[in-house]
Design an enzyme around this catalytic site. Sequence first.
Site, mmCIF file in Angstrom:
data_model
loop_
_atom_site.group_PDB
_atom_site.id
_atom_site.type_symbol
_atom_site.label_atom_id
_atom_site.label_comp_id
_atom_site.label_asym_id
_atom_site.label_seq_id
_atom_site.Cartn_x
_atom_site.Cartn_y
_atom_site.Cartn_z
ATOM 1 N N GLU A 63 0.792 -1.236 0.000
ATOM 2 C CA GLU A 63 0.000 0.000 0.000
ATOM 3 C C GLU A 63 0.824 1.286 0.000
ATOM 4 O OE1 GLU A 63 -4.098 -1.244 2.148
ATOM 5 O OE2 GLU A 63 -2.432 -0.925 3.517
HETATM 6 C C1 TNX Z 1 -4.876 -3.901 4.384
HETATM 7 S S1 TNX Z 1 -3.316 -6.305 4.040
HETATM 8 C C2 TNX Z 1 -3.610 -3.735 4.921
HETATM 9 C C3 TNX Z 1 -3.472 -3.380 6.333
HETATM 10 C C4 TNX Z 1 -4.791 -3.183 7.015
HETATM 11 C C5 TNX Z 1 -5.745 -4.265 6.562
HETATM 12 C C6 TNX Z 1 -7.048 -4.256 7.264
HETATM 13 C C7 TNX Z 1 -2.212 -5.332 3.918
HETATM 14 C C8 TNX Z 1 -0.982 -5.839 3.394
HETATM 15 N N1 TNX Z 1 -2.453 -4.056 4.257
HETATM 16 O O1 TNX Z 1 -2.676 -2.223 6.465
HETATM 17 O O2 TNX Z 1 -4.603 -3.247 8.379
HETATM 18 O O3 TNX Z 1 -5.966 -4.119 5.178
HETATM 19 O O4 TNX Z 1 -7.813 -5.366 6.923
#
Ligand code: TNX
Length: 496
Positions: A310
């Site tokens: 992300e």
């Molecule tokens: C996505 S999964 C994220 C996390 C959040 C999560 C909540 C991932 C690699 N990144 O930063 O906590 O969704 O479900």
Amino acid sequence: MRTHSVVPNPDAIDVRLGDPPFTITETTTIQVVDDERVAAIGRYLSEWIGLAASKSPPPVEVARSGSSRAGRIVLSLGGSSSSDEGYELSIAADGVAIVARSPAGLFYGVQTFRHLLPPFVEFGGVRPDRSRPVIAPATHVVDAPRFAWRGAMLDVARHFFTVDEVKRYLDLLALYKLNRLHLHLADDQGWRIDIGSWPNLARRGGSTQVGGGRGGYYTREQYVDLVGYAAARFITIVPEIDMPGHTNAALASYAELNCDGKARDLYTDTDVGFSALCVTSDVTYRFIDDVVGEIAAMTPGPYVHIGGDEVKTMSPEAYATFVGRVQSIVAAHGKQMIGWDEIAAASLAPSTIVQHWRPGASPAAAAARGAKVIVSSANRLYVDMKYDANTPLGLQWAGTIDARDAYDWDPAVLYPDVPESALLGVEAPLWSETVTNIREVELLAFPRLAEAAEVAWSPAKRRAWPEFRGRLAAQAPRWSALGVNFYRSPQIDWER
Ligand code: TNX
């Protein structure tokens, strides 16, 4: 119609309800071969049986040659399993034998034996009903796991969980033969591991959490203690420091990690994607080298997870270059790199592992280039999703996941374009934006973590939802005895 309630379902199990069972009595002993690793498993079993059948736990004795198995539970190394985690368990009226090629297999054989004994044994220290015998049915099990990677992840960054809370989670993982605990040790809202060369990370970066509570962090001694506690349960700790995004806690602790040289404020909300290390600065790579080096030195397991998810503030080229540099740093410290599936955009070393989380996408491209894949598809395995719209805790961005959704799928079918040989296994992450203590963690994790464990362990031919419902229902009295705060999904006719 249910003959046993072992979860995960063994590869082969034959329960002979017509034959006389094995009974644990005051004279039962545990016999081990002359090997400290096996003796430790014997002591674990003895402690677990505790006072269920006697005023003191069954004694653990080193076997002498020629001694019979009468009245004994015998743990020995050997046998014909082709798997390091496989075992054979034989229960008869006159004794119990667990044989495995390695101690891990013996430990899993002990867990299966545990599931075949009555749930009331789980009440440590007290025996609620002395009139009920401690019996296991005559049974023969030959078992080995489908996947090598059977993991859980706990996000200790959004909310901090104490050492005792993590140990409790490890105990529950062990009951279901899970063998990895991935700790998400750093994110925007908190840095949770003391790093000697960058002390402000824990001191400042660990001083809060989502919602603005006190946060916390593990000292190096506490982390080493956790690693050892996990190892005694055949669980490998996988430390994650998320980067280059999800780094606000670090950016708040050291001004020089920011491109503008200005420390960020601490952050206690739950947005994602806004933070990033200054990837063009040499300081950043010295920082990563120090952090990865210290963590690698404290971690006996072969893996370091670098996150990589992300990132919304960087060009794809800058991101790929960053991942490549970090991969070299991890390798230089003798570890295998793991990252969330976004890292597949970089050029990866053959040993690098991709943890695939985004539903709707496939890890096929990474697998085709030789990467091994951990399946964590959010719509099946994210145990921080709500069970249904009314669940008070959890998120919903990947949908709701009730008991059947968590179980009734197959990793190889989910990605038809990826050969099963490219799948290292399965991991169920629990992100902690909405959970503040282990009671709340348990409500999201159970039953779904037990279901993920069966997806990871049992061969596809031994998994079917209608039959599993009965075995899952039978976990309820065991969880009640253990004090597990589980969700009573209306899809299951829970036993009492
Ligand atoms: C996505 S999964 C994220 C996390 C959040 C999560 C909540 C991932 C690699 N990144 O930063 O906590 O969704 O479900």
